[in-house]
Write an enzyme that holds these catalytic residues in place. Structure first.
Site, PDB file in Angstrom:
ATOM      1  N   TYR A  42       0.051   6.431  -6.481  1.00  0.00           N
ATOM      2  CA  TYR A  42       1.219   7.266  -6.228  1.00  0.00           C
ATOM      3  C   TYR A  42       1.102   8.662  -6.831  1.00  0.00           C
ATOM      4  O   TYR A  42       1.337   9.658  -6.154  1.00  0.00           O
ATOM      5  CB  TYR A  42       2.526   6.607  -6.694  1.00  0.00           C
ATOM      6  CG  TYR A  42       3.751   7.390  -6.290  1.00  0.00           C
ATOM      7  CD1 TYR A  42       4.202   7.372  -4.975  1.00  0.00           C
ATOM      8  CD2 TYR A  42       4.439   8.183  -7.200  1.00  0.00           C
ATOM      9  CE1 TYR A  42       5.305   8.114  -4.577  1.00  0.00           C
ATOM     10  CE2 TYR A  42       5.533   8.934  -6.819  1.00  0.00           C
ATOM     11  CZ  TYR A  42       5.965   8.897  -5.508  1.00  0.00           C
ATOM     12  OH  TYR A  42       7.043   9.642  -5.128  1.00  0.00           O
ATOM     13  N   THR A  55      -3.517  -7.250  -6.619  1.00  0.00           N
ATOM     14  CA  THR A  55      -2.727  -6.888  -5.440  1.00  0.00           C
ATOM     15  C   THR A  55      -2.252  -8.131  -4.706  1.00  0.00           C
ATOM     16  O   THR A  55      -1.072  -8.246  -4.342  1.00  0.00           O
ATOM     17  CB  THR A  55      -3.568  -6.015  -4.487  1.00  0.00           C
ATOM     18  OG1 THR A  55      -4.058  -4.891  -5.204  1.00  0.00           O
ATOM     19  CG2 THR A  55      -2.739  -5.540  -3.316  1.00  0.00           C
ATOM     20  N   THR A  56      -3.161  -9.085  -4.487  1.00  0.00           N
ATOM     21  CA  THR A  56      -2.811 -10.309  -3.775  1.00  0.00           C
ATOM     22  C   THR A  56      -1.816 -11.144  -4.569  1.00  0.00           C
ATOM     23  O   THR A  56      -1.067 -11.939  -4.006  1.00  0.00           O
ATOM     24  CB  THR A  56      -4.080 -11.123  -3.469  1.00  0.00           C
ATOM     25  OG1 THR A  56      -5.031 -10.270  -2.834  1.00  0.00           O
ATOM     26  CG2 THR A  56      -3.792 -12.296  -2.554  1.00  0.00           C
ATOM     27  N   ARG A  87      -4.839   1.805  -0.492  1.00  0.00           N
ATOM     28  CA  ARG A  87      -3.559   1.475  -1.118  1.00  0.00           C
ATOM     29  C   ARG A  87      -3.110   2.539  -2.119  1.00  0.00           C
ATOM     30  O   ARG A  87      -1.928   2.836  -2.230  1.00  0.00           O
ATOM     31  CB  ARG A  87      -3.640   0.115  -1.823  1.00  0.00           C
ATOM     32  CG  ARG A  87      -3.667  -1.069  -0.878  1.00  0.00           C
ATOM     33  CD  ARG A  87      -3.618  -2.371  -1.659  1.00  0.00           C
ATOM     34  NE  ARG A  87      -3.582  -3.527  -0.773  1.00  0.00           N
ATOM     35  CZ  ARG A  87      -2.469  -4.060  -0.283  1.00  0.00           C
ATOM     36  NH1 ARG A  87      -1.291  -3.550  -0.586  1.00  0.00           N
ATOM     37  NH2 ARG A  87      -2.535  -5.123   0.498  1.00  0.00           N
ATOM     38  N   LYS A 127     -14.877  -3.258  -8.640  1.00  0.00           N
ATOM     39  CA  LYS A 127     -14.487  -3.884  -7.371  1.00  0.00           C
ATOM     40  C   LYS A 127     -14.255  -2.739  -6.403  1.00  0.00           C
ATOM     41  O   LYS A 127     -13.329  -1.950  -6.572  1.00  0.00           O
ATOM     42  CB  LYS A 127     -13.217  -4.711  -7.532  1.00  0.00           C
ATOM     43  CG  LYS A 127     -12.668  -5.248  -6.207  1.00  0.00           C
ATOM     44  CD  LYS A 127     -11.306  -5.909  -6.381  1.00  0.00           C
ATOM     45  CE  LYS A 127     -10.750  -6.360  -5.039  1.00  0.00           C
ATOM     46  NZ  LYS A 127      -9.388  -6.977  -5.174  1.00  0.00           N
TER      47      LYS A 127
END
Length: 293
Positions: A106, A43-44, A137, A162
């Site tokens: 999504y 993501t980062t 997210r 994680k």
């Protein structure tokens, strides 16, 4: 299998393109300052804005530059199971040590859908899988019973998680259900200290991008059971943990890195905009508090 301070690396850009020289320097700087593994294209790393060729190129460069000094765990997740498998197969061919796989986003699969998705991946590629649960997210929340089912069904393939759910009691549920050998990593820098008490063994970290030595020292103290030292370090790092999310991530992190090094820019890709003046002020204050500027 994995422990300690594991940065979720930013992907540097320059003039709109992947800045390979800056990324190679970032990898070296992280390793030299005690990071114990590397996670590119998470993501980062703005993986959502990379095309597939760029995604695989970042993985390739990270593995090349790490050169076996630390494990590399690329982000391979997708909301399409076939695409996730493709990323895993490419990562394996390139020499990755494991794959970080976010819950499909999504399309909001059921728990049965999550089990089917991750089982398919585990059965069709032998690269070890670190699950990634970040419901803030993805909207989809991978429940503890789902994690335990997957770990028991695919030992040696689904090897850890994680967790960025913010729910520390899940560490105990995973530990008692999947066993102590199941690798539990925090996905929230501010909660990492508490996570160690419950059984986590490290953190896939945003803050380690900016303060790798300080994060490495903090995690080393935790792993050694030196919680007085760990609390001291955590309180110094805490303003930076918060500042790096004072605007949409990773713009504050990239801004912070640009303040520390002239070889990396603060550039992000839309829809991530440059961080606000308020976020910059928070980052500047946190960097000063740590003596980094």
């Amino acid at each position: 299998m994995f422990s300690g301070s594991i940065p979720a690396l930013v992907t540097p850009f320059r003039d709109g393109a992947f800045d390979e020289p800056a990324f190679r320097r970032l990898v070296d700087w992280q390793i030299d300052n005690g990071s114990t593994a590397l996670v590119p294209v998470g993501t980062t790393g703005e993986s959502a804005t990379l095309d597939n060729d760029e995604h695989h190129d970042v993985i390739k460069v990270c593995i090349e530059q790490a050169a076996g000094r630390v494990p590399v765990i690329p982000g391979c997740g997708s909301n399409d199971t076939r695409t996730a498998l493709w990323h895993m197969n490419v990562a394996k061919e390139l020499g990755a040590d494991a794959a970080l796989l976010v819950a499909p986003y999504y399309n909001r699969p059921s728990q049965a859908g999550l089990i089917a998705h991750f089982s398919y991946l585990a059965e069709n590629c032998d690269l070890p899988i670190i699950l990634y649960n970040v419901p803030g997210r993805t909207v989809t929340d991978m429940l503890p019973e789902t994690v335990v089912t997957l770990a028991r069904r695919h030992p040696g393939r689904i090897v850890g998680i994680k967790d960025a759910s913010g729910d520390l009691q899940r560490i105990v549920q995973h530990r008692t259900g999947a066993g102590e050998g199941f690798c539990q990593l925090s996905g929230d820098d501010p909660l990492a200290l508490g996570g160690y008490a419950f059984g986590q063994v490290g953190c896939i970290s945003v803050t380690a991008n900016v303060a790798p030595r300080q994060c490495a020292d903090f995690h080393s103290a935790c792993l050694a059971g030196d919680y007085d030292r760990a609390r001291e370090l955590n309180e110094k790092l805490f303003p930076l943990h918060k500042a790096l999310f004072a605007d949409a991530s990773p713009s504050p992190t990239k801004y912070a890195l640009s303040r520390l090094h002239d070889w990396i820019t603060a550039d992000t890709r839309l829809p991530i905009a440059p961080c606000s003046d308020a976020a910059r002020e928070a980052v500047d204050a946190a960097l000063a508090g740590l003596g980094l500027v």
